[in-house]
Enzyme design. Structure first.
Site, PDB file in Angstrom:
ATOM      1  N   LYS A   1       0.817  -1.226   0.000  1.00  0.00           N
ATOM      2  CA  LYS A   1       0.000   0.000   0.000  1.00  0.00           C
ATOM      3  C   LYS A   1       0.846   1.268   0.000  1.00  0.00           C
ATOM      4  CE  LYS A   1      -4.566  -1.332   0.702  1.00  0.00           C
ATOM      5  NZ  LYS A   1      -4.505  -2.654   1.301  1.00  0.00           N
TER       6      LYS A   1
ATOM      7  N   SER B   1      -8.843  -0.065   6.788  1.00  0.00           N
ATOM      8  CA  SER B   1      -8.785  -1.049   7.861  1.00  0.00           C
ATOM      9  C   SER B   1      -7.356  -1.233   8.327  1.00  0.00           C
ATOM     10  CB  SER B   1      -9.369  -2.376   7.384  1.00  0.00           C
ATOM     11  OG  SER B   1      -8.576  -2.886   6.340  1.00  0.00           O
TER      12      SER B   1
ATOM     13  N   GLN C   1      -1.544   3.266   7.283  1.00  0.00           N
ATOM     14  CA  GLN C   1      -0.109   3.401   7.560  1.00  0.00           C
ATOM     15  C   GLN C   1       0.630   3.950   6.345  1.00  0.00           C
ATOM     16  OE1 GLN C   1       1.794  -0.006   9.687  1.00  0.00           O
ATOM     17  NE2 GLN C   1      -0.279  -0.793   9.670  1.00  0.00           N
TER      18      GLN C   1
ATOM     19  N   TYR D   1       3.482   7.038  12.833  1.00  0.00           N
ATOM     20  CA  TYR D   1       3.934   7.734  11.622  1.00  0.00           C
ATOM     21  C   TYR D   1       3.412   9.176  11.578  1.00  0.00           C
ATOM     22  CZ  TYR D   1       5.519   3.296   9.592  1.00  0.00           C
ATOM     23  OH  TYR D   1       6.167   2.117   9.346  1.00  0.00           O
TER      24      TYR D   1
ATOM     25  N   GLY E   1      -9.040  -7.223  -2.423  1.00  0.00           N
ATOM     26  CA  GLY E   1      -9.964  -6.586  -1.487  1.00  0.00           C
ATOM     27  C   GLY E   1     -10.877  -5.691  -2.315  1.00  0.00           C
ATOM     28  N   GLY E   2     -10.512  -4.418  -2.420  1.00  0.00           N
ATOM     29  CA  GLY E   2     -11.269  -3.499  -3.268  1.00  0.00           C
ATOM     30  C   GLY E   2     -10.784  -3.466  -4.700  1.00  0.00           C
TER      31      GLY E   2
ATOM     32  N   GLY F   1      -7.548  -2.472  -5.902  1.00  0.00           N
ATOM     33  CA  GLY F   1      -6.472  -1.575  -6.325  1.00  0.00           C
ATOM     34  C   GLY F   1      -5.232  -2.357  -6.736  1.00  0.00           C
ATOM     35  N   LEU F   2      -4.882  -3.340  -5.923  1.00  0.00           N
ATOM     36  CA  LEU F   2      -3.698  -4.149  -6.225  1.00  0.00           C
ATOM     37  C   LEU F   2      -3.925  -4.981  -7.485  1.00  0.00           C
ATOM     38  CD1 LEU F   2      -0.858  -5.087  -5.329  1.00  0.00           C
ATOM     39  CD2 LEU F   2      -1.980  -6.903  -4.026  1.00  0.00           C
TER      40      LEU F   2
ATOM     41  N   GLU G   1      -9.818 -13.994  -3.274  1.00  0.00           N
ATOM     42  CA  GLU G   1     -10.462 -13.355  -2.126  1.00  0.00           C
ATOM     43  C   GLU G   1     -10.911 -14.402  -1.121  1.00  0.00           C
ATOM     44  OE1 GLU G   1     -13.705 -10.938  -3.570  1.00  0.00           O
ATOM     45  OE2 GLU G   1     -14.643 -12.619  -4.586  1.00  0.00           O
TER      46      GLU G   1
ATOM     47  N   GLY H   1     -16.203 -13.792   1.757  1.00  0.00           N
ATOM     48  CA  GLY H   1     -16.649 -12.564   1.091  1.00  0.00           C
ATOM     49  C   GLY H   1     -16.272 -12.564  -0.374  1.00  0.00           C
TER      50      GLY H   1
ATOM     51  N   ASP I   1     -17.492 -11.168  -3.018  1.00  0.00           N
ATOM     52  CA  ASP I   1     -18.187 -10.139  -3.812  1.00  0.00           C
ATOM     53  C   ASP I   1     -17.498  -9.903  -5.159  1.00  0.00           C
ATOM     54  OD1 ASP I   1     -16.263  -8.825  -1.804  1.00  0.00           O
ATOM     55  OD2 ASP I   1     -16.475  -7.299  -3.358  1.00  0.00           O
TER      56      ASP I   1
ATOM     57  N   LYS J   1      10.889 -18.315   6.395  1.00  0.00           N
ATOM     58  CA  LYS J   1      11.260 -17.360   7.450  1.00  0.00           C
ATOM     59  C   LYS J   1      10.646 -15.997   7.190  1.00  0.00           C
ATOM     60  CE  LYS J   1      13.539 -21.006   8.120  1.00  0.00           C
ATOM     61  NZ  LYS J   1      12.844 -22.063   8.904  1.00  0.00           N
TER      62      LYS J   1
ATOM     63  N   SER K   1       1.168  -9.820  -0.174  1.00  0.00           N
ATOM     64  CA  SER K   1       0.836  -8.392  -0.182  1.00  0.00           C
ATOM     65  C   SER K   1       1.237  -7.639   1.078  1.00  0.00           C
ATOM     66  CB  SER K   1      -0.657  -8.217  -0.452  1.00  0.00           C
ATOM     67  OG  SER K   1      -1.408  -8.948   0.490  1.00  0.00           O
TER      68      SER K   1
HETATM   69  C1  LIG Z   1      -5.268  -3.690   1.109  1.00  0.00           C
HETATM   70  C2  LIG Z   1      -4.666  -5.015   1.099  1.00  0.00           C
HETATM   71  C3  LIG Z   1      -5.072  -5.990   0.182  1.00  0.00           C
HETATM   72  C4  LIG Z   1      -6.176  -5.751  -0.822  1.00  0.00           C
HETATM   73  O1  LIG Z   1      -5.850  -4.698  -1.703  1.00  0.00           O
HETATM   74  P1  LIG Z   1      -6.982  -3.995  -2.582  1.00  0.00           P
HETATM   75  O2  LIG Z   1      -6.256  -2.997  -3.378  1.00  0.00           O
HETATM   76  O3  LIG Z   1      -7.979  -3.394  -1.640  1.00  0.00           O
HETATM   77  O4  LIG Z   1      -7.610  -5.062  -3.385  1.00  0.00           O
HETATM   78  C5  LIG Z   1      -4.410  -7.206   0.186  1.00  0.00           C
HETATM   79  N1  LIG Z   1      -3.430  -7.474   1.070  1.00  0.00           N
HETATM   80  C6  LIG Z   1      -3.030  -6.567   1.989  1.00  0.00           C
HETATM   81  C7  LIG Z   1      -1.941  -6.937   2.924  1.00  0.00           C
HETATM   82  C8  LIG Z   1      -3.627  -5.301   2.025  1.00  0.00           C
HETATM   83  O5  LIG Z   1      -3.218  -4.419   2.928  1.00  0.00           O
END
Ligand SMILES: *Cc1c(COP(=O)(O)O)cnc(C)c1O
Length: 328
Positions: free
Chosen positions: A60, A85, A90, A122, A186-187, A189-190, A211, A215, A217, A280, A311
């Site tokens: 992120k 969340s 951060q 931070y 999640g949403g 973006g990644l 996912e 959930g 969706d 590790k 991620s």
């Molecule tokens: C936010 C997050 C995701 C999901 O990312 P999106 O861009 O919301 O799909 C996956 N893994 C981690 C660790 C995240 O912080």
């Protein structure tokens, strides 16, 4: 961002390249790791992009830094607000500190303690809300208008999506062409950023989103052709509790992503144990989604060259210990 007239243009791979230039020397170029055990276990050749080793512990930082760095001087001076969340919070707090931009972060009351503490450390100002009863978008919009702040949402923003895409750009540039890329969802973006980068650099690569089973969706949205909203899912993957895809992330995912699959919380725990014991690495539950899809064959990977994005690694140590403890 619900009004079509105010919806920004969809980002492209050129925006990912611009983001890569903005974050160069500031975000870590994280390693691409391999494991003979993981390869034996799956019959595939897996390359893990270790974003758990990114600054602030998750990918992120890429999108957050890119979005703040792209603001005008006046916007930077006034400051930014976001809701998250945890990891986006951060990311915004750290990016704001590095760029001298004040940050306000709206966080759920049940966000992991480590994530709240890190955000405050931070320098972010944290405002709490109840994610089961209150609307974080409304709270964000109100703070933005009262204080003249720019809203940087956690995923549905062109510079956030483009920034997240830089992880996949690095992975493919470092590891070479892939048959399959597995990405936590999640949403979106990644996943949207990853798909932009993968399809530009490696058009034959098939990109999958993963996912939590609780959930799905994203899976429902991709299959029905419209954004499906669900109740906030209960899963240990707290970074993927987003109940719907974005208005920008969804069309990119629709155009470029092969499919979206799901994995159980048990499979996430199994993957967390694998990373701790064999590689590790501390990987948070959400960070294990993509790997769990390879380990459970939710996406068939045998004989393939597969990129797997880990991620993030932000998990309370007490929870981590509980998750990886051998069951008695
Ligand atoms: C936010 C997050 C995701 C999901 O990312 P999106 O861009 O919301 O799909 C996956 N893994 C981690 C660790 C995240 O912080």
């Amino acid at each position: 961002m619900t009004d079509a007239a105010t919806k920004p243009a969809l980002p492209t791979y050129a925006d990912v390249e611009e983001a890569a230039a903005r974050i160069k020397g500031i975000a870590h170029h994280t390693p691409a790791l391999t494991s003979a055990t993981a390869n034996r276990r799956t019959g595939a050749s897996l390359v893990f992009k270790a974003e758990n080793l990114q600054r602030m512990g998750a990918f992120k930082f890429r999108g957050g830094y890119n979005a703040i760095a792209a603001l005008s001087p006046a916007q930077k001076q006034a400051g930014v607000v976001t809701y998250s969340s945890g990891n986006h919070a951060q990311a915004i707090a750290l990016a704001g500190k590095l760029l001298g931009v004040p940050t306000t972060i709206i966080m759920p009351e049940d966000a992991p303690a480590a994530k709240v503490a890190a955000t405050q450390a931070y320098g972010g100002e944290v405002v709490r809300y109840d994610r089961y009863t209150q609307d974080r978008l409304a709270i964000g919009a109100q703070l933005a208008s009262e204080r003249g702040l720019t809203v940087i949402p956690p995923y549905d923003h062109p510079h956030v999506i483009a920034g997240q895409g830089t992880a996949t750009k690095e992975l493919i540039e470092d590891a070479g062409p892939l048959d399959i890329l597995l990405v936590c969802l999640g949403g979106g973006g990644l996943l949207a950023g990853a798909a932009l980068a993968a399809k530009a650099l490696n058009p034959a690569c098939r990109v999958f989103g993963v996912e939590p089973e609780a959930g799905n969706d994203g899976q429902q949205s991709l299959r029905s052709g419209k954004i499906v909203k669900i109740a906030v899912p209960k899963t240990i993957a707290d970074g993927a509790q987003t109940p719907f895809l974005g208005e920008l992330t969804f069309p990119i995912i629709q155009a470029l992503v092969e499919d979206i699959v799901t994995v159980s919380d048990e499979a996430l725990i199994d993957a967390m144990r694998f990373f701790a014991e064999r590689m590790k690495l501390v990987v948070e539950p959400t960070g294990c989604l993509a790997a769990a899809a390879a380990f459970t064959a939710a996406v068939p990977v045998e004989g393939k060259r597969v990129g797997v994005i880990l991620s993030g690694g932000n998990v309370d140590l007490a929870n981590f210990a509980r998750f990886i403890a051998p069951s008695s």
